[in-house]
Structures are given as structure tokens and as C-alpha cells.
Design a protein around this motif. Structure first.
Motif, PDB file in Angstrom:
ATOM      1  N   VAL A  25       0.836  -1.199   0.000  1.00 59.52           N
ATOM      2  CA  VAL A  25       0.000   0.000   0.000  1.00 59.52           C
ATOM      3  C   VAL A  25       0.876   1.256   0.000  1.00 59.52           C
ATOM      4  O   VAL A  25       0.631   2.203  -0.771  1.00 59.52           O
ATOM      5  N   LEU A  26       1.910   1.265   0.844  1.00 57.70           N
ATOM      6  CA  LEU A  26       2.807   2.422   0.902  1.00 57.70           C
ATOM      7  C   LEU A  26       3.544   2.614  -0.422  1.00 57.70           C
ATOM      8  O   LEU A  26       3.710   3.750  -0.889  1.00 57.70           O
ATOM      9  N   ALA A  27       3.993   1.511  -1.033  1.00 60.54           N
ATOM     10  CA  ALA A  27       4.669   1.594  -2.329  1.00 60.54           C
ATOM     11  C   ALA A  27       3.730   2.162  -3.385  1.00 60.54           C
ATOM     12  O   ALA A  27       4.120   2.998  -4.210  1.00 60.54           O
ATOM     13  N   THR A  28       2.467   1.710  -3.354  1.00 60.67           N
ATOM     14  CA  THR A  28       1.469   2.196  -4.308  1.00 60.67           C
ATOM     15  C   THR A  28       1.266   3.700  -4.164  1.00 60.67           C
ATOM     16  O   THR A  28       1.258   4.441  -5.151  1.00 60.67           O
ATOM     17  N   LEU A  29       1.101   4.164  -2.938  1.00 61.52           N
ATOM     18  CA  LEU A  29       0.874   5.594  -2.699  1.00 61.52           C
ATOM     19  C   LEU A  29       2.098   6.423  -3.077  1.00 61.52           C
ATOM     20  O   LEU A  29       1.972   7.534  -3.604  1.00 61.52           O
ATOM     21  N   TRP A  30       3.291   5.888  -2.834  1.00 62.16           N
ATOM     22  CA  TRP A  30       4.530   6.594  -3.190  1.00 62.16           C
ATOM     23  C   TRP A  30       4.660   6.725  -4.699  1.00 62.16           C
ATOM     24  O   TRP A  30       4.987   7.804  -5.219  1.00 62.16           O
ATOM     25  N   ALA A 170     -10.146 -12.696 -25.668  1.00 60.28           N
ATOM     26  CA  ALA A 170      -9.907 -11.325 -25.199  1.00 60.28           C
ATOM     27  C   ALA A 170      -9.612 -11.286 -23.702  1.00 60.28           C
ATOM     28  O   ALA A 170      -8.754 -10.535 -23.244  1.00 60.28           O
ATOM     29  N   ARG A 171     -10.323 -12.103 -22.929  1.00 62.61           N
ATOM     30  CA  ARG A 171     -10.093 -12.112 -21.472  1.00 62.61           C
ATOM     31  C   ARG A 171      -8.661 -12.503 -21.148  1.00 62.61           C
ATOM     32  O   ARG A 171      -8.006 -11.890 -20.298  1.00 62.61           O
ATOM     33  N   GLU A 172      -8.183 -13.546 -21.810  1.00 59.39           N
ATOM     34  CA  GLU A 172      -6.830 -14.028 -21.552  1.00 59.39           C
ATOM     35  C   GLU A 172      -5.798 -12.967 -21.955  1.00 59.39           C
ATOM     36  O   GLU A 172      -4.784 -12.780 -21.281  1.00 59.39           O
ATOM     37  N   LYS A 173      -6.092 -12.258 -23.047  1.00 64.88           N
ATOM     38  CA  LYS A 173      -5.168 -11.238 -23.535  1.00 64.88           C
ATOM     39  C   LYS A 173      -5.050 -10.081 -22.548  1.00 64.88           C
ATOM     40  O   LYS A 173      -3.978  -9.508 -22.361  1.00 64.88           O
ATOM     41  N   LEU A 174      -6.159  -9.750 -21.892  1.00 62.07           N
ATOM     42  CA  LEU A 174      -6.171  -8.628 -20.954  1.00 62.07           C
ATOM     43  C   LEU A 174      -5.704  -9.020 -19.559  1.00 62.07           C
ATOM     44  O   LEU A 174      -5.435  -8.168 -18.725  1.00 62.07           O
ATOM     45  N   GLY A 175      -5.663 -10.328 -19.304  1.00 59.82           N
ATOM     46  CA  GLY A 175      -5.029 -10.847 -18.096  1.00 59.82           C
ATOM     47  C   GLY A 175      -5.533 -10.259 -16.799  1.00 59.82           C
ATOM     48  O   GLY A 175      -6.717 -10.329 -16.479  1.00 59.82           O
ATOM     49  N   ALA A 176      -4.621  -9.636 -16.044  1.00 63.94           N
ATOM     50  CA  ALA A 176      -4.903  -9.177 -14.683  1.00 63.94           C
ATOM     51  C   ALA A 176      -5.933  -8.061 -14.620  1.00 63.94           C
ATOM     52  O   ALA A 176      -6.451  -7.759 -13.545  1.00 63.94           O
ATOM     53  N   PHE A 177      -6.249  -7.441 -15.760  1.00 62.19           N
ATOM     54  CA  PHE A 177      -7.217  -6.345 -15.739  1.00 62.19           C
ATOM     55  C   PHE A 177      -8.658  -6.843 -15.678  1.00 62.19           C
ATOM     56  O   PHE A 177      -9.552  -6.079 -15.317  1.00 62.19           O
ATOM     57  N   THR A 191      -2.719  -2.584  -3.807  1.00 61.20           N
ATOM     58  CA  THR A 191      -1.655  -3.473  -3.319  1.00 61.20           C
ATOM     59  C   THR A 191      -0.712  -3.883  -4.454  1.00 61.20           C
ATOM     60  O   THR A 191       0.296  -3.231  -4.687  1.00 61.20           O
ATOM     61  N   LEU A 192      -1.054  -4.929  -5.178  1.00 57.63           N
ATOM     62  CA  LEU A 192      -0.136  -5.506  -6.162  1.00 57.63           C
ATOM     63  C   LEU A 192      -0.080  -4.777  -7.496  1.00 57.63           C
ATOM     64  O   LEU A 192       0.970  -4.743  -8.144  1.00 57.63           O
ATOM     65  N   ALA A 193      -1.201  -4.193  -7.944  1.00 53.51           N
ATOM     66  CA  ALA A 193      -1.310  -3.738  -9.332  1.00 53.51           C
ATOM     67  C   ALA A 193      -0.275  -2.684  -9.714  1.00 53.51           C
ATOM     68  O   ALA A 193       0.401  -2.808 -10.736  1.00 53.51           O
ATOM     69  N   VAL A 194      -0.150  -1.638  -8.914  1.00 53.68           N
ATOM     70  CA  VAL A 194       0.714  -0.517  -9.289  1.00 53.68           C
ATOM     71  C   VAL A 194       2.203  -0.885  -9.214  1.00 53.68           C
ATOM     72  O   VAL A 194       2.946  -0.640 -10.175  1.00 53.68           O
ATOM     73  N   LEU A 198       4.632  -0.973 -12.515  1.00 53.39           N
ATOM     74  CA  LEU A 198       5.871  -0.215 -12.626  1.00 53.39           C
ATOM     75  C   LEU A 198       7.029  -1.125 -13.030  1.00 53.39           C
ATOM     76  O   LEU A 198       7.836  -0.777 -13.898  1.00 53.39           O
ATOM     77  N   ARG A 199       7.066  -2.297 -12.434  1.00 53.54           N
ATOM     78  CA  ARG A 199       8.149  -3.237 -12.736  1.00 53.54           C
ATOM     79  C   ARG A 199       8.144  -3.645 -14.206  1.00 53.54           C
ATOM     80  O   ARG A 199       9.209  -3.785 -14.821  1.00 53.54           O
ATOM     81  N   TYR A 200       6.952  -3.840 -14.766  1.00 54.99           N
ATOM     82  CA  TYR A 200       6.848  -4.316 -16.144  1.00 54.99           C
ATOM     83  C   TYR A 200       6.426  -3.211 -17.120  1.00 54.99           C
ATOM     84  O   TYR A 200       6.002  -3.503 -18.244  1.00 54.99           O
ATOM     85  N   ALA A 201       6.563  -1.955 -16.706  1.00 52.99           N
ATOM     86  CA  ALA A 201       6.098  -0.844 -17.545  1.00 52.99           C
ATOM     87  C   ALA A 201       6.801  -0.818 -18.896  1.00 52.99           C
ATOM     88  O   ALA A 201       6.146  -0.693 -19.939  1.00 52.99           O
ATOM     89  N   ARG A 202       8.107  -0.937 -18.892  1.00 47.53           N
ATOM     90  CA  ARG A 202       8.829  -0.809 -20.168  1.00 47.53           C
ATOM     91  C   ARG A 202       8.489  -1.937 -21.149  1.00 47.53           C
ATOM     92  O   ARG A 202       8.133  -1.662 -22.302  1.00 47.53           O
ATOM     93  N   PRO A 203       8.592  -3.220 -20.751  1.00 43.55           N
ATOM     94  CA  PRO A 203       8.230  -4.265 -21.721  1.00 43.55           C
ATOM     95  C   PRO A 203       6.775  -4.185 -22.174  1.00 43.55           C
ATOM     96  O   PRO A 203       6.458  -4.489 -23.324  1.00 43.55           O
ATOM     97  N   THR A 204       5.878  -3.750 -21.280  1.00 42.67           N
ATOM     98  CA  THR A 204       4.466  -3.598 -21.658  1.00 42.67           C
ATOM     99  C   THR A 204       4.314  -2.517 -22.716  1.00 42.67           C
ATOM    100  O   THR A 204       3.638  -2.716 -23.736  1.00 42.67           O
ATOM    101  N   MET A 205       4.951  -1.369 -22.499  1.00 38.75           N
ATOM    102  CA  MET A 205       4.860  -0.278 -23.460  1.00 38.75           C
ATOM    103  C   MET A 205       5.537  -0.628 -24.781  1.00 38.75           C
ATOM    104  O   MET A 205       5.055  -0.267 -25.859  1.00 38.75           O
TER     105      MET A 205
END
Length: 322
Positions: A25-30, A170-177, A191-194, A198-205
Motif C-alpha cells: 500500500v505504501l509503495a502504491t501511494l509513493w 480477449a479475457r486471456e489477452k487482458l489478463g490481470a485487468f 496493493t499488487l497492481a501498481v 511499474l516493474r513491467y512498464a517498459r516491456p508492456t509499453m
């Protein structure tokens, strides 16, 4: 003795779980605070039926309204396209409710007709006379919903890599969303999402921009950091769940669209497939101006802004003339 040891182990495990959740939670808010510091609001705000809409408004003349896609915000147009247009146009880009700095009303669902109605009310509130509506990706689906359900509000639509049909898998493609549970969606958002995003931002983009390169200034000038906030993830998940409920019904009415419509699609798009989302539209809308671009991916406004502005102006000339 054994019972006492097990009790202590349970207490320790519980404390560890609390610490892990608290750290997430703290990491997310930061991360969210950093995102808002790096990419602050740049426009105005207006209240539309309980939704606080953030938008930018540039120039004078015939109005063109820009609606962004899933996980994006108004910088996808302001940063890339606004400087490409000549005089005679009033260019307006908004953050969809829940995205960027726009806040979604309490109880809102994110369903396509709901979002289309908010865009219609936004057009009405700004006193725009039948603007051309530009939609990218999911924004294309919202533009199509508006053209089907409120054709009197706009003069035409210009779509960039639009989402037009429900795809198998489509569901599988969108995964965690894809999180149908609102409670679980809220928990994941804080908690986990943000931190994971951030960790996978570059490969996702890089995947989204492929086969073109990810612009070096995307995270700040392109607004990419704004996607790394809990409210943004929550709204994205709402949008993903809502698509399945409405797109099929809206798609069944494409043949009713009588206004000028243009679609530009990259043939190498990995996000919205050219073959399943683009090509079928050529037989669905009479008089469709369909432009395909060999080798182009999902983000044409970033990689070919002059071409995209020329395409939009071409559709605008037809729309405003009619």
C-alpha cells in the motif's frame, strides 16, 4: 506445548502478512504521488453528471474532440497531434472518467453507452456544435457507441486503431485487468497492481508500440506515469469488464451509421488486430474511408503524427461539409 508453538507461528505469519500488505500500500501511494508530481494537470475541469472531467482546449474554429483508449489519457493527443493542425480548428482532448485526472462518478460502471453519454454531455456543456469525434483504441468503441446512439451530437468520427468487435481470447489477452469483483478490483488497485505495473512498464509499453520504438519521452510528455496510480488501474479494470457487455450489441448496429466515418489502421497492430478489428468494418459502414498502413503498430499518433493529422483533417472536411 505444540498448541502454543502453533499459535505463535500463526501470529507471526499474520504479522508478516500485514507487513507485506502495508508495504504494498505504501509503495502504491509513493508511486502514485511521484506520477502526479512528474505529470501534473495541464487543463481545465468541468463537472458532468457527477464525473469531474479534466480536458485541454486549444485553438478556434470547427471543433474536434479526442477520446483516448484503455489505460491512456489526453496526452496521447495533446502531446502528439495538437501541433500538427493548421488554423481553423478547435482541438479538445479529455481524460475519460477514471483516467488521467478525471474522476468517475460514484456508482459509475464504465459501460460503453455510459461513457458515450458522458462524452455527449461534455460536448453539450462546452457548447460545441456537432464536432468531429476522434477515438483511439477503446476510444474508438466509445465513438462508435456515440455515433449509433446519439448521431445528432456529432458530425462524423475518425477512428485510430479502434476496438470494434469482441475477439476470441480477449479475457486471456487482458489478463490481470479482467476483475469482475469490485472488492477484489479495489484490493488489487491498492496493493499488487501498481508496483507490478511499474516493474513491467517498459516491456508492456514496448509491446504496445511494436514494431515501432517506444518514444523516449513517453512516460512524462506522453503521460505514461499517470497510468501508475490505483484509481487509474481500477478504472481500466472496470472498462475491461464492461466491454464484453456492450460491444456486441453496438456492433450489430454499425450499419445504421450514416455520418462520415474514417478508420486508420496499422497492419502490424498487436493490440487491436487489423484483420479482426479493422478489415471487417469495410463492409459494415457505407461510405467508410478506410486507410491501412503497412508496418504500423497500435500507436500511430506517436509514430506518424503528420499522417494522422492529415487523415483527421480529411475526415473533418467531409464531416463539416455535410
Amino acid at each position: 506445548m505444540l498448541l502454543s508453538i502453533l499459535s505463535w507461528l500463526l501470529v507471526v505469519l499474520l504479522l508478516l502478512a500485514v507487513l507485506v500488505v502495508a508495504s504494498l500500500v505504501l509503495a502504491t501511494l509513493w508511486i502514485a504521488a511521484k506520477a502526479e508530481r512528474l505529470v501534473p494537470p495541464v487543463g481545465k475541469f468541468i463537472e458532468i453528471d457527477g464525473n469531474r472531467i479534466h480536458y485541454v482546449d486549444r485553438g478556434e474554429g470547427r471543433p474536434i474532440v479526442f477520446v483516448h483508449g484503455l489505460g491512456a489519457q489526453l496526452h496521447h493527443f495533446r502531446h502528439t497531434l495538437f501541433g500538427q493542425f493548421g488554423p481553423g480548428y478547435r482541438l479538445i482532448a479529455l481524460d475519460r472518467p477514471g483516467a488521467g485526472y478525471s474522476m468517475r462518478a460514484s456508482g459509475a460502471t464504465g459501460r460503453l453507452p455510459e461513457q458515450a453519454e458522458i462524452v455527449r454531455r461534455f460536448i453539450e456543456a462546452l457548447g460545441l456544435e456537432r464536432p468531429l469525434l476522434v477515438g483511439h483504441s477503446l476510444g474508438g468503441a466509445i465513438a462508435l457507441a456515440l455515433a449509433v446512439e446519439h448521431p445528432e451530437a456529432i458530425s462524423g468520427i475518425a477512428l485510430l486503431s479502434p476496438l470494434t468487435h469482441i475477439e476470441a481470447g480477449a479475457r486471456e489477452k487482458l489478463g490481470a485487468f479482467f476483475l469482475p469483483s469490485r472488492l477484489w478490483r479495489r484490493i488489487m488497485s491498492y496493493t499488487l497492481a501498481v508496483p507490478t505495473s511499474l516493474r513491467y512498464a517498459r516491456p508492456t509499453m514496448e509491446y504496445i508500440f511494436a514494431p515501432q520504438m517506444l518514444p523516449s519521452d513517453y512516460m512524462i510528455a506522453g503521460g505514461g506515469w499517470l497510468g501508475l496510480r490505483p484509481a487509474h488501474f481500477y478504472a481500466m479494470s472496470c472498462d475491461v469488464v464492461a466491454i464484453e457487455r456492450d460491444l456486441g450489441r453496438i456492433g450489430s448496429r454499425y450499419g445504421e451509421i450514416a455520418m462520415p466515418v474514417g478508420i486508420l489502421f496499422g497492419e502490424a497492430d498487436r493490440v487491436t488486430s487489423f484483420h479482426t478489428q479493422g478489415v471487417p468494418m469495410t463492409s459494415r459502414i457505407e461510405g467508410l474511408d478506410f486507410e491501412s498502413v503497412e508496418g504500423m503498430g497500435h500507436m500511430p499518433q506517436f509514430v506518424a503524427p503528420e499522417r494522422i493529422a492529415a487523415f483527421i483533417e480529411r475526415i473533418a472536411s467531409r464531416a463539416f461539409a455535410s
